[in-house]
Design a protein around this motif. Sequence first.
Motif, short mmCIF file in Angstrom:
data_model
loop_
_atom_site.label_atom_id
_atom_site.label_comp_id
_atom_site.label_asym_id
_atom_site.label_seq_id
_atom_site.Cartn_x
_atom_site.Cartn_y
_atom_site.Cartn_z
N MET A 103 0.81 -1.11 -0.01
CA MET A 103 -0.09 -0.07 0.03
C MET A 103 0.66 1.20 0.03
SD MET A 103 -2.66 1.76 2.65
CE MET A 103 -3.35 0.40 3.24
N THR A 104 0.54 2.22 -0.79
CA THR A 104 1.23 3.53 -0.78
C THR A 104 0.90 4.23 0.48
OG1 THR A 104 0.87 3.29 -3.07
CG2 THR A 104 1.76 5.36 -2.34
N GLN A 105 2.08 4.76 1.11
CA GLN A 105 1.83 5.53 2.19
C GLN A 105 1.45 7.01 1.82
OE1 GLN A 105 1.91 5.10 5.52
NE2 GLN A 105 2.40 2.74 4.74
N PRO A 106 0.34 7.55 2.35
CA PRO A 106 -0.25 9.03 2.02
C PRO A 106 0.74 9.89 2.20
CG PRO A 106 -1.37 8.02 3.62
CD PRO A 106 -0.57 6.94 3.19
N THR A 107 0.76 10.90 1.60
CA THR A 107 1.81 11.78 1.64
C THR A 107 0.98 12.97 2.52
OG1 THR A 107 1.02 13.18 -0.49
CG2 THR A 107 3.01 11.72 -0.42
N ASN A 108 1.65 14.04 3.27
CA ASN A 108 0.95 15.14 4.04
C ASN A 108 -0.10 15.88 3.31
OD1 ASN A 108 0.23 16.69 5.90
ND2 ASN A 108 2.26 17.39 6.72
N GLU A 109 -1.21 15.25 2.83
CA GLU A 109 -2.16 15.97 1.58
C GLU A 109 -2.86 17.05 2.23
OE1 GLU A 109 -2.18 15.01 -1.34
OE2 GLU A 109 -0.87 13.35 -1.18
N SER A 110 -2.80 17.24 3.80
CA SER A 110 -3.72 18.21 4.31
C SER A 110 -2.99 19.63 4.38
CB SER A 110 -3.98 17.89 5.77
OG SER A 110 -2.97 17.78 6.43
N GLN A 111 -1.74 19.67 3.89
CA GLN A 111 -1.16 20.85 3.75
C GLN A 111 -1.49 21.64 2.70
OE1 GLN A 111 1.32 21.88 5.88
NE2 GLN A 111 0.58 19.88 6.96
N PRO A 112 -1.74 23.14 3.05
CA PRO A 112 -2.16 24.05 1.92
C PRO A 112 -1.40 23.92 0.66
CG PRO A 112 -1.91 25.16 4.05
CD PRO A 112 -1.15 23.80 4.17
N THR A 113 -1.78 24.33 -0.39
CA THR A 113 -1.07 24.15 -1.74
C THR A 113 -1.58 25.43 -2.47
OG1 THR A 113 -0.62 23.08 -3.75
CG2 THR A 113 -2.83 22.65 -2.80
N ASN A 114 -0.77 25.89 -3.29
CA ASN A 114 -1.15 26.96 -4.35
C ASN A 114 -1.46 26.43 -5.71
OD1 ASN A 114 -0.71 29.01 -2.33
ND2 ASN A 114 1.48 29.01 -2.93
N ASP A 115 -1.50 25.05 -5.90
CA ASP A 115 -2.00 24.66 -6.86
C ASP A 115 -3.45 24.66 -7.28
OD1 ASP A 115 -2.70 22.95 -9.21
OD2 ASP A 115 -1.38 21.36 -8.37
N ARG A 116 -3.85 25.43 -8.02
CA ARG A 116 -5.46 25.70 -8.19
C ARG A 116 -6.23 24.62 -8.89
NH1 ARG A 116 -7.73 30.90 -8.28
NH2 ARG A 116 -8.72 30.20 -10.19
N ARG A 117 -5.25 23.50 -9.57
CA ARG A 117 -5.81 22.24 -10.06
C ARG A 117 -6.12 21.26 -8.86
NH1 ARG A 117 -1.23 21.99 -14.10
NH2 ARG A 117 -0.35 22.70 -12.07
N ARG A 118 -5.85 21.40 -7.74
CA ARG A 118 -5.89 20.56 -6.88
C ARG A 118 -6.35 20.75 -5.48
NH1 ARG A 118 -2.79 18.74 -2.54
NH2 ARG A 118 -2.51 16.67 -2.41
N LEU A 119 -7.54 19.93 -4.94
CA LEU A 119 -7.96 20.15 -3.64
C LEU A 119 -8.30 19.13 -2.92
CD1 LEU A 119 -10.07 22.21 -2.22
CD2 LEU A 119 -11.85 21.13 -3.62
N VAL A 120 -7.84 19.23 -1.45
CA VAL A 120 -8.30 18.15 -0.58
C VAL A 120 -9.54 18.36 0.10
CG1 VAL A 120 -7.15 16.99 1.46
CG2 VAL A 120 -5.47 17.92 -0.31
N ILE A 121 -10.46 17.44 0.05
CA ILE A 121 -11.48 17.63 0.98
C ILE A 121 -11.37 16.40 2.06
CG2 ILE A 121 -13.97 17.33 0.64
CD1 ILE A 121 -13.68 18.00 -2.37
N HIS A 122 -11.74 16.94 3.14
CA HIS A 122 -11.82 16.03 4.47
C HIS A 122 -13.38 15.26 4.65
CE1 HIS A 122 -8.03 17.86 5.76
NE2 HIS A 122 -8.87 18.74 5.63
N ALA A 123 -13.45 13.93 4.30
CA ALA A 123 -14.68 13.19 4.20
C ALA A 123 -14.62 12.18 5.48
CB ALA A 123 -14.80 12.87 2.95
N ALA A 124 -15.92 11.45 5.45
CA ALA A 124 -16.12 10.31 6.33
C ALA A 124 -16.09 9.15 5.14
CB ALA A 124 -17.29 10.46 7.11
#
Length: 75
Positions: A1-22
Amino acid sequence: MTQPTNESQPTNDRRRLVIHAACTCRGVANGFANVVVRKVDGQIELDPHVTGACVLTLAEDEAVALRDALTRWLG
């Protein structure tokens, strides 16, 4: 399994969004999950759990239909 990166860090990439979900499986809440949404070559990718194991890809027409439905549902 791939280890997730620190995806919750803010990014300036307008083509990428992290959404917190259940996350639920068989109707039972399993807990917290990140969903990464990216725009890639005119398509929208949804990557639940940020692992790349199951990536949903929406073409432009389908992405527009999803946007319209969310707008109707959420006002």
